[in-house]
Design a protein around this motif. Structure first.
Motif, PDB file in Angstrom:
ATOM      1  N   ILE A  63       0.971  -1.055  -0.135  1.00  0.00           N
ATOM      2  CA  ILE A  63       0.146  -0.103  -0.021  1.00  0.00           C
ATOM      3  C   ILE A  63       1.071   1.259   0.036  1.00  0.00           C
ATOM      4  O   ILE A  63       1.479   1.490   0.961  1.00  0.00           O
ATOM      5  CB  ILE A  63      -0.913  -0.050   1.196  1.00  0.00           C
ATOM      6  N   ILE A  86      -8.790   3.650  -3.363  1.00  0.00           N
ATOM      7  CA  ILE A  86      -7.507   3.091  -4.028  1.00  0.00           C
ATOM      8  C   ILE A  86      -7.838   3.836  -5.153  1.00  0.00           C
ATOM      9  O   ILE A  86      -8.893   3.690  -5.934  1.00  0.00           O
ATOM     10  CB  ILE A  86      -7.606   1.686  -4.197  1.00  0.00           C
ATOM     11  N   THR A 113      -3.250   4.883  -2.955  1.00  0.00           N
ATOM     12  CA  THR A 113      -4.396   5.549  -2.381  1.00  0.00           C
ATOM     13  C   THR A 113      -4.745   6.757  -2.752  1.00  0.00           C
ATOM     14  O   THR A 113      -3.974   7.573  -3.452  1.00  0.00           O
ATOM     15  CB  THR A 113      -4.173   5.545  -0.633  1.00  0.00           C
TER      16      THR A 113
END
Length: 644
Positions: A63, A86, A113
């Motif tokens: 991430i 996302i 993100t």
């Protein structure tokens, strides 16, 4: 941001538009839509990803460039990841350890993100689906007058579960609920820029074992990520990143309100990295870096109460052009570990624009995966059947103690053979791809791949006890390979229809098994009482849980009044999950899971800032409770999305 088509690597980008169109709730949903990617469940029920025939344990999940942990049985459960915040998903196929280190043998999935571009924004969605499943997401963004960019995300997900069996007590999936919170902050001033994020995840599940026994499962996950960038001048930049994450899983079983069994898993990871980036011009970039990792784990059924591992890595990457139409990337990384052998991982990739419509990509690289703590320190004995599984680092002392107690009847492998270190698994990955863009804007992508894995970590019997039961341990064993072809095409029909089609052919086999078959050492029986016959090379199917053929089709149709019809379908050919004729490999005479076809359909209507969707997943209600418990059957849903 660089154009994806210009990267000399086998990369797939999933845009926010595609994520939105799919109406997906969890990461497993959107990844399962992609060609050449399978979502496979482990024995614990977690949904992992298989890329180019390599299992979930060989794919690194990130991430914003930082790794997610919590692989209790090798699989990182994708259903833990909500994708409501996302912006895009980057998938790099093939060995990528030259930049990312361990666990990147099969590839890398990086989730980027959302960062707002407005002074204030809000994105709210609610999805209700079968099995009383509720998915609520809220994403709020704000840019202050002083340049602070804040993004806050919250997700609540709960379901009553589902039941595919006839057991009156146990369900296939028990009711559960989960919560995700994510905070992202960006700030830039003069030559300095700052990034920080924090993520929390909580999941609770209660379940019934029988009329008098109950259990509960709780997962808590948290992470903090910080990055400081200093732009010294137009050609030089420093990046300093620090990342900490913790994953806890507690599972407890109660009998008449008395605790009878408890398992726990507590893993932490700290990563610190310093990069120096030099740009001679817009076409040449040199990156130098050094990093430090510290990983620790507390777990029951371990030889030690707590185990830890430190590592230092050094890496370099250079991007440049040989000719005007030919660019390349060279990268290399050296990882130095405490508990096992160090690894050097180079990678080279080159892209050539052959003409206005055709380009080629070639990449070759080395990947590696270090042994996990389970393979090093496990110390488990089954109380019912009596067999034991012990880790490589624990085997020598445990075998010695059992011998002194007179509990070993036959020592198959001497404890001296467990001296030294368990070697990391390594691979050589090769990809050759072509991109063709015709004058009618029909796009063709063709990619040939091969992954050769060495020092594969498996388990084997090392001793037998006096009670006749076996003791297993982990060992560097055979070599395996996966190879195949991926084909994708996209085009428009009558300007209103957009069609995407993909196909993968996969061959995944064990070199040692092939050699045994050639030597005439492998036999099979059609029935337990039928005579044995010799297996021929053409009878060998390959590795378990791999399908040779995979087809993927997506069709979208948008009307003039903003109605959109979206249909997608994925076909997976037969595959085997166990040996049923006793020769310890998968051949054409074993039992296979039948091929299956999964189709989804949705209708959406967009009006100003509102988007309303109705859809059906698994349109034809395909289920296979025995072999594929993560397919609950047909799912009907509706979703409302509001953007302010």
């Amino acid at each position: 941001m660089r154009q994806l088509s210009n990267l000399p690597l086998p990369v797939k980008l999933i845009s926010n538009q595609e994520i939105t169109k799919s109406n997906s709730s969890r990461l497993s949903d959107i990844l399962d839509d992609q060609s050449g990617i399978f979502i496979v469940s482990d024995f614990g029920g977690g949904n992992g990803i298989q890329i180019q025939g390599l299992d979930s344990q060989y794919t690194l999940l990130l991430i914003d460039g930082s790794p997610i942990i919590g692989r209790q049985s090798g699989t990182l459960d994708l259903d833990r990841i909500s994708i409501g915040n996302i912006e895009q998903i980057e998938i790099i196929k093939g060995s990528s350890s030259s930049l990312y280190g361990t666990d990147a043998i099969g590839g890398v999935v990086n989730l980027i993100t959302t960062m707002t571009n407005d002074s204030i924004s809000a994105d709210i969605s609610y999805k209700f689906s079968s099995f009383n499943t509720n998915d609520i997401s809220m994403n709020i963004g704000k840019i202050s007058n002083k340049g602070h960019n804040l993004n806050l995300y919250f997700n609540s997900f709960n379901s009553e579960g589902y039941d595919l069996n006839d057991n009156p007590v146990l369900n296939t999936v028990e009711p559960y609920k989960s919560y995700t919170g994510f905070l992202r902050h960006n700030f830039k001033k003069n030559k300095w820029s700052f990034f920080s994020s924090s993520r929390i995840y909580n999941e609770n599940q209660d379940f019934t074992l029988d009329l008098n026994s109950y259990g509960r499962n709780i997962i808590n996950e948290s992470s903090i990520n910080t990055s400081i960038n200093f732009q010294n001048n137009e050609s030089h930049k420093f990046v300093f990143e620090n990342y900490f994450t913790n994953y806890k899983n507690d599972e407890e079983y109660d009998l008449n309100q008395n605790s009878i069994d408890e398992s726990f898993f507590d893993q932490s990871l700290f990563k610190s990295e310093l990069r120096s980036i030099f740009k001679n011009d817009k076409k040449n970039t040199l990156t130098l870096g050094i990093g430090f990792y510290n990983e620790s784990l507390k777990r029951n059924n371990f030889y030690k109460d707590k185990v830890a591992q430190n590592s230092i890595n050094y890496f370099v990457q250079y991007e440049g052009f040989i000719f005007k139409n030919t660019n390349y990337v060279f990268g290399a990384r050296y990882d130095q570990y405490d508990e096992y052998d160090s690894e050097f991982s180079p990678r080279f990739a080159i892209r050539t624009q052959i003409n206005d419509n055709i380009s080629s990509k070639i990449s070759i690289g080395k990947g590696f995966k270090t042994p996990d703590f389970r393979q090093l320190y496990f110390n488990f004995s089954n109380s019912n059947s009596g067999y034991s599984v012990i880790g490589f680092n624990a085997a020598k002392e445990i075998i010695y103690n059992l011998q002194n107690l007179g509990q070993i009847s036959n020592l198959i492998i001497s404890e001296e053979e467990f001296s030294g270190n368990l070697k990391p698994e390594s691979s050589i990955s090769f990809n050759l791809g072509f991109n063709i863009n015709t004058y009618k804007n029909i796009i063709f992508d063709l990619n040939f791949f091969r992954n050769q894995i060495q020092n594969l970590i498996d388990y084997k019997i090392i001793a037998t006890k006096l009670n006749g039961q076996s003791i297993f341990s982990y060992y560097n064993l055979n070599k395996v390979y996966t190879q195949g072809i991926e084909f994708n095409t996209a085009f428009r029909l009558l300007n209103d229809f957009k069609i995407n089609f993909g196909y993968q052919y996969l061959e995944a086999k064990d070199n040692e098994a092939k050699n045994q078959i050639k030597k005439g050492e492998v036999f099979a029986r059609l029935t337990p009482n039928s005579p044995a016959f010799q297996i021929k090379p053409k009878d060998y199917y390959g590795l378990y849980n791999r399908s040779r053929h995979n087809l993927n089709l997506k069709i979208s149709y948008v009307t003039k009044n903003n109605f959109e019809v979206y249909f997608k379908s994925k076909y997976r050919s037969k595959y085997g999950i166990s040996d049923t004729n006793g020769n310890n490999l998968l051949d054409d005479f074993d039992e296979f899971v039948d091929s299956n076809l999964l189709s989804d359909m949705s209708i959406s209507k967009k009006y100003k800032n509102y988007n309303l969707s109705f859809g059906v997943d698994n349109l034809f209600n395909y289920t296979d409770p025995l072999n594929i418990p993560n397919y609950p059957g047909r799912i009907i849903y509706s979703k409302l999305n509001i953007k302010l």
